[in-house]
Each structure stands twice: as structure tokens, then as C-alpha cells.
Design an enzyme around this catalytic site. Structure first.
Site, PDB file in Angstrom:
ATOM      1  N   ASP A  31      48.444  61.310  41.389  1.00 29.15           N
ATOM      2  CA  ASP A  31      47.098  60.789  41.667  1.00 29.15           C
ATOM      3  C   ASP A  31      46.207  61.952  42.112  1.00 29.15           C
ATOM      4  OD1 ASP A  31      46.241  57.593  42.710  1.00 29.15           O
ATOM      5  OD2 ASP A  31      44.885  59.282  43.044  1.00 29.15           O
ATOM      6  N   ASN A  32      44.971  61.966  41.641  1.00 29.83           N
ATOM      7  CA  ASN A  32      44.070  63.056  42.070  1.00 29.83           C
ATOM      8  C   ASN A  32      43.318  62.696  43.359  1.00 29.83           C
ATOM      9  OD1 ASN A  32      42.092  61.290  41.285  1.00 29.83           O
ATOM     10  ND2 ASN A  32      41.310  62.535  39.598  1.00 29.83           N
ATOM     11  N   GLY A  36      42.115  57.099  45.055  1.00 30.98           N
ATOM     12  CA  GLY A  36      43.356  56.646  45.691  1.00 30.98           C
ATOM     13  C   GLY A  36      43.445  57.117  47.138  1.00 30.98           C
ATOM     14  N   ALA A  73      46.153  55.081  36.421  1.00 33.93           N
ATOM     15  CA  ALA A  73      44.989  55.911  36.731  1.00 33.93           C
ATOM     16  C   ALA A  73      43.855  55.639  35.740  1.00 33.93           C
ATOM     17  CB  ALA A  73      45.378  57.383  36.671  1.00 33.93           C
ATOM     18  N   TYR A 140      33.905  50.006  29.894  1.00 34.82           N
ATOM     19  CA  TYR A 140      35.228  49.943  30.536  1.00 34.82           C
ATOM     20  C   TYR A 140      36.230  49.240  29.611  1.00 34.82           C
ATOM     21  CZ  TYR A 140      38.938  48.081  33.483  1.00 34.82           C
ATOM     22  OH  TYR A 140      40.169  47.720  33.987  1.00 34.82           O
ATOM     23  N   HIS A 188      34.395  44.102  44.803  1.00 32.36           N
ATOM     24  CA  HIS A 188      35.170  42.908  44.460  1.00 32.36           C
ATOM     25  C   HIS A 188      34.933  41.764  45.444  1.00 32.36           C
ATOM     26  CE1 HIS A 188      37.428  46.002  42.174  1.00 32.36           C
ATOM     27  NE2 HIS A 188      37.273  45.079  41.258  1.00 32.36           N
ATOM     28  N   ILE A 206      26.050  35.498  45.921  1.00 38.19           N
ATOM     29  CA  ILE A 206      26.769  34.859  44.809  1.00 38.19           C
ATOM     30  C   ILE A 206      25.961  35.089  43.538  1.00 38.19           C
ATOM     31  CG2 ILE A 206      27.508  32.626  43.872  1.00 38.19           C
ATOM     32  CD1 ILE A 206      28.477  31.932  46.614  1.00 38.19           C
ATOM     33  N   ARG A 220      37.397  32.682  37.715  1.00 46.88           N
ATOM     34  CA  ARG A 220      38.300  33.792  37.419  1.00 46.88           C
ATOM     35  C   ARG A 220      39.722  33.381  37.783  1.00 46.88           C
ATOM     36  NH1 ARG A 220      34.507  34.949  35.203  1.00 46.88           N
ATOM     37  NH2 ARG A 220      33.192  36.810  35.230  1.00 46.88           N
ATOM     38  N   ASP A 283      28.938  39.276  33.073  1.00 45.60           N
ATOM     39  CA  ASP A 283      29.942  38.358  33.624  1.00 45.60           C
ATOM     40  C   ASP A 283      30.105  37.127  32.733  1.00 45.60           C
ATOM     41  OD1 ASP A 283      31.035  39.408  35.942  1.00 45.60           O
ATOM     42  OD2 ASP A 283      29.478  38.604  37.252  1.00 45.60           O
TER      43      ASP A 283
HETATM   44  N1  UDP Z   1      30.942  38.084  42.616  1.00 49.04           N
HETATM   45  C1  UDP Z   1      29.908  37.559  43.383  1.00 49.04           C
HETATM   46  N2  UDP Z   1      29.426  38.314  44.414  1.00 49.04           N
HETATM   47  C2  UDP Z   1      29.904  39.557  44.717  1.00 49.04           C
HETATM   48  C3  UDP Z   1      30.970  40.071  43.935  1.00 49.04           C
HETATM   49  C4  UDP Z   1      31.460  39.306  42.888  1.00 49.04           C
HETATM   50  O1  UDP Z   1      29.424  36.450  43.146  1.00 49.04           O
HETATM   51  O2  UDP Z   1      29.401  40.195  45.659  1.00 49.04           O
HETATM   52  C5  UDP Z   1      31.489  37.287  41.501  1.00 49.04           C
HETATM   53  C6  UDP Z   1      31.387  37.976  40.152  1.00 49.04           C
HETATM   54  O3  UDP Z   1      30.143  37.703  39.548  1.00 49.04           O
HETATM   55  C7  UDP Z   1      32.571  37.372  39.408  1.00 49.04           C
HETATM   56  C8  UDP Z   1      33.597  37.073  40.501  1.00 49.04           C
HETATM   57  O4  UDP Z   1      32.854  37.099  41.734  1.00 49.04           O
HETATM   58  O5  UDP Z   1      32.195  36.142  38.826  1.00 49.04           O
HETATM   59  C9  UDP Z   1      34.692  38.114  40.589  1.00 49.04           C
HETATM   60  O6  UDP Z   1      34.091  39.397  40.614  1.00 49.04           O
HETATM   61  P1  UDP Z   1      34.895  40.708  40.930  1.00 49.04           P
HETATM   62  O7  UDP Z   1      33.909  41.835  40.960  1.00 49.04           O
HETATM   63  O8  UDP Z   1      35.725  40.518  42.161  1.00 49.04           O
HETATM   64  O9  UDP Z   1      35.914  40.862  39.737  1.00 49.04           O
HETATM   65  P2  UDP Z   1      35.637  40.929  38.145  1.00 49.04           P
HETATM   66  O10 UDP Z   1      35.685  39.499  37.666  1.00 49.04           O
HETATM   67  O11 UDP Z   1      34.340  41.600  37.912  1.00 49.04           O
HETATM   68  O12 UDP Z   1      36.804  41.715  37.636  1.00 49.04           O
END
Ligand code: UDP
Length: 328
Positions: A31-32, A36, A73, A140, A188, A206, A220, A283
């Protein structure tokens, strides 16, 4: 088995490293440390190096008599991949090609790769099976899909055995080892909501409540990070030279953003104020795995599937480490 984990100091990589370490494997994190954390790696098991440093990678593979690689990574922030694609294509794709070259030179022919449900883009059918069309909607996802293609071609031409594990939403924290989730900046949902419970944020924003879902917020599939780790071990044990596995890793159940916030309220006892804001670009409304193939092929079942149980493991870590890992 002697295993090198690239990105082994990161969130999912460190959980896989500890899971394998506890099971008695000889693990080495490579890992760099740009994202991490040194403290996330079992004592004495870190090689600090960059994916682009092919000579160092090759030396690590030879010195530790590595038999297989787990490749975590990567840069993994969808939003930044849109504003800075060069960094993503360079680090994720070119970095992986460097790793694959080093593996060929050092005669290491098994790899488990962190892929993602982002390779599906906006799916036509939910729950998503592996036969869903892979049509990413951001850089990504494209980088991860490009690597899946490279792995398939290398498997065919050079007898590489690989597993591409397409994760849904990795979440939670280890209940057996002193590690958890710490990103900077944190983007997240679960860790952000827990920062509200810790008094570090006033409320959680939200991103949209006008999606075509029962409560209007995105759905999700939150898969516990230790369940991801055990799937990696099972995949590694299945791999033979030239064999390919492409598997979704999820629970098969979705939770909406509102349900996640409610689970956090239940677990923490904090009211967690919310603010509804506009949708976040890119999203999809609903991403839930059909993980039947992984269940059958790997004889694997996630253990922590209830959203409150997942959140509880994260909360345990965040309470002990309210500002994440200690900064060096
Ligand atoms: N989300 C949200 N508010 C935040 C961060 C995320 O409403 O501050 C929502 C985002 O739009 C998605 C879900 O939560 O529908 C999960 O987002 P996250 O970034 O955790 O993971 P991702 O689905 O992008 O991999």
C-alpha cells in the site's frame, strides 16, 4: 498461503488482510498509504509501495514467495472520478497493468480483484445478476470494467486464474480486529450519519427523495465488510490457472437512505436530524445484488445481513475511534 494484498491498508483490503491473518495465512499488505492507514494492517505485515513501482512489486512478490494476489488498491470515489478522470484511469488501469506485469515476471498466476456494481451503471433489472449488461455511467466504473476485460484476456492468453468480485455497498466494521472505515474526505452514508450521532455534524443531507422507490430515497445493498472478506478467501481457494469467476457480492436485500438513517437512530439513540437536498449526480434509484451465483459457487452466505446489525458494528468502531485512525 502466502498472499499479497494491494491496498491492504484500505477499508476492504485491511478487513481481508485481518480475516486471512486470523485464519493463519501469511499476508502482506502492499500500500502506498495515500489513502490507507498503517494502523489498519497486522503488525509487521506492511510493504509501503506504489502500484506503479513495478520493481518494488516484483521484489515483494519474490521475497515473500507470494502465491496469489488480492487487488484492492484503487481510487474509488465516483464524484472525483468525474472531475479528475486522468487520475482514475492512470492509477486504476495503468496501476493494475503494472501489477499484472510484475505478477507475470514473478510467476504469480492467481488474483482476486475488487470490482464493483458500478460496472453495471443503471441496471435494466433489479436484483442484478451477473448477466446484466455492464454499461458504467462514470469513469470509476469504466476503469473497473476495463480491468475486468484485461483480466479475461490475460486469463485466456497467459493462464491467469482470476475472480472479479463485484461489490455492492461495503459497510460496517470488524467485530474481531481493531479496524473500521476511515476515508478522508468521508463521503459514504453510514459513517457520515454516525458522525452526526457523535456530534461532529449537525445533520445528514439526503440526496433526493423523489426517486421511484417506496419512500423516495435511493435503495442500496449494504454488504458487511467482513462478509466481503470471507468471500475473497473462498474465491481464492477456488481459483485455478486459467479459471475465471465473475460474481456479485451483496446480501440480496436493499435498504433505502431513510431506512439506513432510521437504523442509525435505533442503534445510537440519537435523533439524527436530516435535510432533504437535490439528487447526487450519477445515483441510480436502486442497486441490489442477486448473489445466488456467489452463494452457490463459493458456498458463501453473508452472516451480517440486517441493516441495524451492520450499523451496530460500524457504531462500535466509530465510538472507539471518533476521529478515525490516529493521524501520523
Ligand atoms: N447519500 C446521501 N447523503 C450522503 C451520502 C450518501 O443521501 O451524505 C446516499 C447516496 O445518494 C446513495 C446512498 O446514500 O443513494 C449510498 O451512498 P454512498 O456514498 O454511501 O455509497 P454509493 O452508493 O455511492 O457507493
Amino acid at each position: 498461503m502466502n498472499v499479497l494484498l494491494t491496498g491492504g491498508a484500505g477499508y476492504v483490503g485491511s478487513h481481508a488482510a485481518w480475516t486471512m491473518h486470523r485464519a493463519g495465512h501469511d499476508v502482506w499488505a502492499y500500500d502506498n498509504l495515500c489513502e490507507g492507514h498503517r494502523q489498519a494492517v497486522p503488525e509487521g505485515r506492511l510493504v509501503v509501495g506504489d502500484l506503479m513501482d513495478r520493481a518494488k512489486l516484483e521484489a515483494a512478490l519474490r521475497e515473500h514467495q507470494i502465491e496469489a494476489v488480492m487487488h484492492f488498491a484503487a481510487f474509488a470515489n465516483v464524484g472525483i472520478s468525474v472531475t479528475n478522470p486522468a487520475e482514475y484511469y492512470q492509477n486504476n488501469i495503468v496501476g493494475t497493468l503494472s501489477l499484472l506485469d510484475a505478477m507475470r515476471t514473478a510467476n504469480v498466476n492467481r488474483i482476486v480483484f475488487s470490482s464493483t456494481c458500478a460496472t453495471y451503471g443503471t441496471p435494466e433489472q433489479v436484483p442484478i445478476t451477473e448477466s446484466e449488461k455492464q454499461a458504467p455511467i462514470n469513469p470509476y466504473g469504466f476503469t473497473k470494467l476495463a480491468i475486468e476485460h484485461a483480466l479475461a484476456d490475460y486469463a485466456h492468453a497467459y493462464d491467469l486464474g482470476y475472480a472479479a468480485l463485484r461489490y455492492f455497498n461495503a459497510s460496517g466494521a470488524s467485530t474481531e480486529s481493531p479496524i473500521g472505515e476511515d476515508h478522508d474526505p468521508e463521503t459514504h452514508l453510514i459513517p457520515l450519519v454516525l458522525q452526526v450521532a457523535l456530534g461532529q455534524r449537525d445533520h445528514i443531507k439526503i440526496f433526493g427523495n423523489d426517486y421511484p422507490t417506496p419512500d423516495g430515497t435511493c435503495i442500496r445493498d449494504y454488504i458487511h465488510v467482513d462478509d466481503l472478506a470471507t468471500a475473497h478467501v473462498a474465491a481464492l481457494e477456488k481459483l485455478a490457472p486459467g479459471s475465471q469467476l465473475k460474481l456479485n457480492l451483496g446480501t440480496g436485500h436493499g435498504a433505502s437512505v431513510m431506512q439506513v438513517v432510521e437504523a442509525c437512530r435505533q442503534v445510537t439513540g440519537h435523533p439524527i436530524p436530516i435535510e432533504i437536498v437535490g439528487r447526487r449526480e450519477g445515483d441510480p434509484a436502486e442497486l441490489v445484488a442477486d448473489a445466488t451465483q456467489a452463494n452457490q459457487t463459493l458456498n458463501w452466505q453473508p452472516k451480517c445481513t440486517d441493516i441495524e446489525a451492520v450499523v451496530a458494528t460500524a457504531w462500535q468502531w466509530h465510538q472507539k475511534n471518533p476521529t478515525g485512525y490516529e493521524k501520523e
